[in-house]
Design a protein around this motif. Structure first.
Motif, mmCIF file in Angstrom:
data_model
loop_
_atom_site.group_PDB
_atom_site.id
_atom_site.type_symbol
_atom_site.label_atom_id
_atom_site.label_comp_id
_atom_site.label_asym_id
_atom_site.label_seq_id
_atom_site.Cartn_x
_atom_site.Cartn_y
_atom_site.Cartn_z
ATOM 1 N N LEU A 196 0.817 -1.204 0.000
ATOM 2 C CA LEU A 196 0.000 0.000 0.000
ATOM 3 C C LEU A 196 0.859 1.266 0.000
ATOM 4 C CD1 LEU A 196 -2.757 -1.060 2.559
ATOM 5 C CD2 LEU A 196 -2.980 -0.878 0.075
ATOM 6 N N PHE A 197 1.821 1.340 0.912
ATOM 7 C CA PHE A 197 2.683 2.516 1.003
ATOM 8 C C PHE A 197 3.544 2.663 -0.255
ATOM 9 C CE2 PHE A 197 1.809 2.412 5.605
ATOM 10 C CZ PHE A 197 1.703 3.767 5.888
ATOM 11 N N SER A 198 3.996 1.557 -0.823
ATOM 12 C CA SER A 198 4.843 1.608 -2.022
ATOM 13 C C SER A 198 4.085 2.103 -3.251
ATOM 14 C CB SER A 198 5.425 0.221 -2.325
ATOM 15 O OG SER A 198 6.290 -0.175 -1.299
ATOM 16 N N ALA A 199 2.769 1.966 -3.260
ATOM 17 C CA ALA A 199 1.963 2.361 -4.408
ATOM 18 C C ALA A 199 1.655 3.861 -4.450
ATOM 19 C CB ALA A 199 0.649 1.575 -4.409
ATOM 20 N N VAL A 200 2.034 4.602 -3.418
ATOM 21 C CA VAL A 200 1.721 6.034 -3.364
ATOM 22 C C VAL A 200 2.577 6.791 -4.375
ATOM 23 C CG1 VAL A 200 1.781 8.115 -1.920
ATOM 24 C CG2 VAL A 200 1.038 5.924 -0.935
ATOM 25 N N PRO A 201 1.959 7.531 -5.291
ATOM 26 C CA PRO A 201 2.732 8.339 -6.237
ATOM 27 C C PRO A 201 3.458 9.469 -5.488
ATOM 28 C CG PRO A 201 0.467 8.050 -7.013
ATOM 29 C CD PRO A 201 0.515 7.575 -5.593
ATOM 30 N N PRO A 202 4.735 9.677 -5.760
ATOM 31 C CA PRO A 202 5.499 10.716 -5.057
ATOM 32 C C PRO A 202 4.851 12.104 -5.142
ATOM 33 C CG PRO A 202 6.972 9.300 -6.286
ATOM 34 C CD PRO A 202 5.577 8.907 -6.679
ATOM 35 N N ASP A 203 4.307 12.467 -6.312
ATOM 36 C CA ASP A 203 3.668 13.783 -6.443
ATOM 37 C C ASP A 203 2.483 13.924 -5.491
ATOM 38 O OD1 ASP A 203 5.508 14.316 -8.408
ATOM 39 O OD2 ASP A 203 4.045 14.446 -10.044
ATOM 40 N N LYS A 204 1.711 12.862 -5.331
ATOM 41 C CA LYS A 204 0.536 12.907 -4.447
ATOM 42 C C LYS A 204 0.956 12.989 -2.983
ATOM 43 C CE LYS A 204 -2.362 12.788 -7.782
ATOM 44 N NZ LYS A 204 -3.000 14.038 -8.179
ATOM 45 N N PHE A 205 2.061 12.340 -2.638
ATOM 46 C CA PHE A 205 2.583 12.432 -1.277
ATOM 47 C C PHE A 205 2.964 13.886 -0.956
ATOM 48 C CE2 PHE A 205 6.222 12.127 1.708
ATOM 49 C CZ PHE A 205 5.575 11.532 2.782
ATOM 50 N N VAL A 206 3.634 14.554 -1.890
ATOM 51 C CA VAL A 206 4.013 15.956 -1.688
ATOM 52 C C VAL A 206 2.764 16.833 -1.635
ATOM 53 C CG1 VAL A 206 5.263 17.931 -2.666
ATOM 54 C CG2 VAL A 206 6.296 15.642 -2.703
ATOM 55 N N ASP A 207 1.778 16.556 -2.478
ATOM 56 C CA ASP A 207 0.533 17.321 -2.441
ATOM 57 C C ASP A 207 -0.138 17.194 -1.072
ATOM 58 O OD1 ASP A 207 1.074 17.885 -5.105
ATOM 59 O OD2 ASP A 207 -0.568 16.632 -5.886
ATOM 60 N N ALA A 208 -0.145 15.996 -0.508
ATOM 61 C CA ALA A 208 -0.730 15.792 0.827
ATOM 62 C C ALA A 208 0.054 16.561 1.880
ATOM 63 C CB ALA A 208 -0.767 14.302 1.165
ATOM 64 N N PHE A 209 1.366 16.588 1.750
ATOM 65 C CA PHE A 209 2.207 17.348 2.677
ATOM 66 C C PHE A 209 1.875 18.836 2.617
ATOM 67 C CE2 PHE A 209 6.192 19.859 2.995
ATOM 68 C CZ PHE A 209 6.374 19.741 4.374
ATOM 69 N N ILE A 210 1.741 19.358 1.419
ATOM 70 C CA ILE A 210 1.412 20.776 1.276
ATOM 71 C C ILE A 210 0.043 21.060 1.887
ATOM 72 C CG2 ILE A 210 0.867 22.591 -0.408
ATOM 73 C CD1 ILE A 210 3.144 21.349 -2.140
ATOM 74 N N GLY A 211 -0.936 20.196 1.602
ATOM 75 C CA GLY A 211 -2.278 20.398 2.143
ATOM 76 C C GLY A 211 -2.343 20.291 3.656
ATOM 77 N N SER A 212 -1.580 19.402 4.224
ATOM 78 C CA SER A 212 -1.619 19.207 5.676
ATOM 79 C C SER A 212 -0.718 20.172 6.430
ATOM 80 C CB SER A 212 -1.196 17.775 6.032
ATOM 81 O OG SER A 212 -2.104 16.852 5.526
ATOM 82 N N CYS A 213 0.507 20.312 5.977
ATOM 83 C CA CYS A 213 1.518 21.025 6.760
ATOM 84 C C CYS A 213 1.823 22.432 6.257
ATOM 85 C CB CYS A 213 2.809 20.203 6.799
ATOM 86 S SG CYS A 213 2.619 18.599 7.616
ATOM 87 N N VAL A 214 2.140 22.560 4.991
ATOM 88 C CA VAL A 214 2.568 23.857 4.454
ATOM 89 C C VAL A 214 1.411 24.856 4.473
ATOM 90 C CG1 VAL A 214 3.549 25.045 2.448
ATOM 91 C CG2 VAL A 214 4.356 22.762 3.075
ATOM 92 N N SER A 215 0.202 24.392 4.271
ATOM 93 C CA SER A 215 -0.965 25.284 4.266
ATOM 94 C C SER A 215 -1.359 25.751 5.660
ATOM 95 C CB SER A 215 -2.163 24.580 3.614
ATOM 96 O OG SER A 215 -1.861 24.302 2.269
ATOM 97 N N ASN A 216 -0.754 25.164 6.681
ATOM 98 C CA ASN A 216 -1.082 25.502 8.066
ATOM 99 C C ASN A 216 0.167 25.782 8.883
ATOM 100 O OD1 ASN A 216 -4.024 24.942 7.933
ATOM 101 N ND2 ASN A 216 -3.315 22.885 7.455
ATOM 102 N N PRO A 217 1.036 26.689 8.417
ATOM 103 C CA PRO A 217 2.300 26.894 9.132
ATOM 104 C C PRO A 217 2.079 27.423 10.555
ATOM 105 C CG PRO A 217 1.966 28.660 7.554
ATOM 106 C CD PRO A 217 0.878 27.645 7.329
ATOM 107 N N GLY A 218 2.711 26.769 11.506
ATOM 108 C CA GLY A 218 2.610 27.212 12.889
ATOM 109 C C GLY A 218 1.245 27.029 13.514
ATOM 110 N N ARG A 219 0.409 26.185 12.939
ATOM 111 C CA ARG A 219 -0.955 25.980 13.433
ATOM 112 C C ARG A 219 -1.250 24.510 13.717
ATOM 113 N NH1 ARG A 219 -4.915 29.993 12.819
ATOM 114 N NH2 ARG A 219 -5.949 28.572 14.256
ATOM 115 N N PRO A 220 -0.684 23.944 14.793
ATOM 116 C CA PRO A 220 -0.968 22.546 15.115
ATOM 117 C C PRO A 220 -2.449 22.299 15.383
ATOM 118 C CG PRO A 220 0.123 23.623 16.950
ATOM 119 C CD PRO A 220 0.152 24.590 15.797
ATOM 120 N N ASP A 221 -3.162 23.313 15.853
ATOM 121 C CA ASP A 221 -4.593 23.171 16.102
ATOM 122 C C ASP A 221 -5.350 22.888 14.800
ATOM 123 O OD1 ASP A 221 -3.805 25.836 15.388
ATOM 124 O OD2 ASP A 221 -5.743 26.608 16.079
ATOM 125 N N LYS A 222 -4.983 23.578 13.713
ATOM 126 C CA LYS A 222 -5.649 23.357 12.433
ATOM 127 C C LYS A 222 -5.287 22.000 11.840
ATOM 128 C CE LYS A 222 -6.465 26.613 9.533
ATOM 129 N NZ LYS A 222 -6.388 27.726 8.563
#
Length: 188
Positions: free
Chosen positions: A26-52
């Motif tokens: 399952l983890f090996s099937a993740v496309p690298p671009d989609k992994f980075v997109d998820a990172f941006i959506g979760s982390c980069v879009s909420n800098p300094g906001r652990p509550d969000k």
């Protein structure tokens, strides 16, 4: 757990050795671009906001990480605040998401990280460079097989920085990508 990951339902019924093989598929099937997109959506879009980040993980139905897995992702300091989740559905999934907080540069910093134990750090780099345009690289060190790279990202957040760690020096895949920024909100 859905049609996107047909083996996910088996994780509930298979012995540990079989679960490891299924998880690897399952983890090996993740496309690298989609992994980075998820990172941006979760982390980069909420800098300094652990509550969000935490509210989003709960709203999307992410599962709490089991203690042994959480310990792998948690900061080295045993008293550091840390919370982690596992997502089996959605962009970049499966993935592990973690947030922590601690002092850095005389400020309270929030750290948000995504991890995939089978993705290649080199495979995610083109998308990272395309979408995040990291600035000056301040770190590229390998110690005991673990490579740590870090960049300043003033275009995203003043005093923010991006890190990518992997164990390619030991001949394995797996990457953790993290965005860190001064805490922006004093809530939970």
């Amino acid at each position: 757990m859905g049609a996107a990951y047909p083996f996910a339902d088996l994780l509930l019924f298979e012995p540990a050795a079989a679960q490891e093989g299924i998880a690897q598929k399952l983890f090996s099937a993740v496309p690298p671009d989609k992994f980075v997109d998820a990172f941006i959506g979760s982390c980069v879009s909420n800098p300094g906001r652990p509550d969000k980040v935490a509210a989003t993980a709960q709203a999307l139905g992410y599962s709490d990480l089991p203690d042994d897995v959480a310990l792998m992702l948690a900061p080295q300091a045993p008293d550091a605040k840390f919370k982690g989740w596992l997502s089996l559905q959605g962009v970049g999934s499966p993935l592990m998401l973690g947030i922590s907080e601690g002092p850095f540069r005389k400020k309270s910093f929030q750290f948000c990280a995504l991890s995939n134990p089978y993705i290649s750090a080199e495979a995610i780099m083109p998308r990272v460079k395309e979408l995040l345009a990291p600035g000056d690289q301040y770190m590229d060190e390998t110690t005991a097989g673990q490579r740590m790279r870090g960049w300043q990202v003033p275009n995203i957040q003043v005093d923010g920085f991006l890190t990518i760690s992997d164990i390619s020096g030991m001949g394995y895949s797996g990457a953790t990508i993290s965005f860190s920024a001064p805490r922006q909100h004093q809530g939970s």
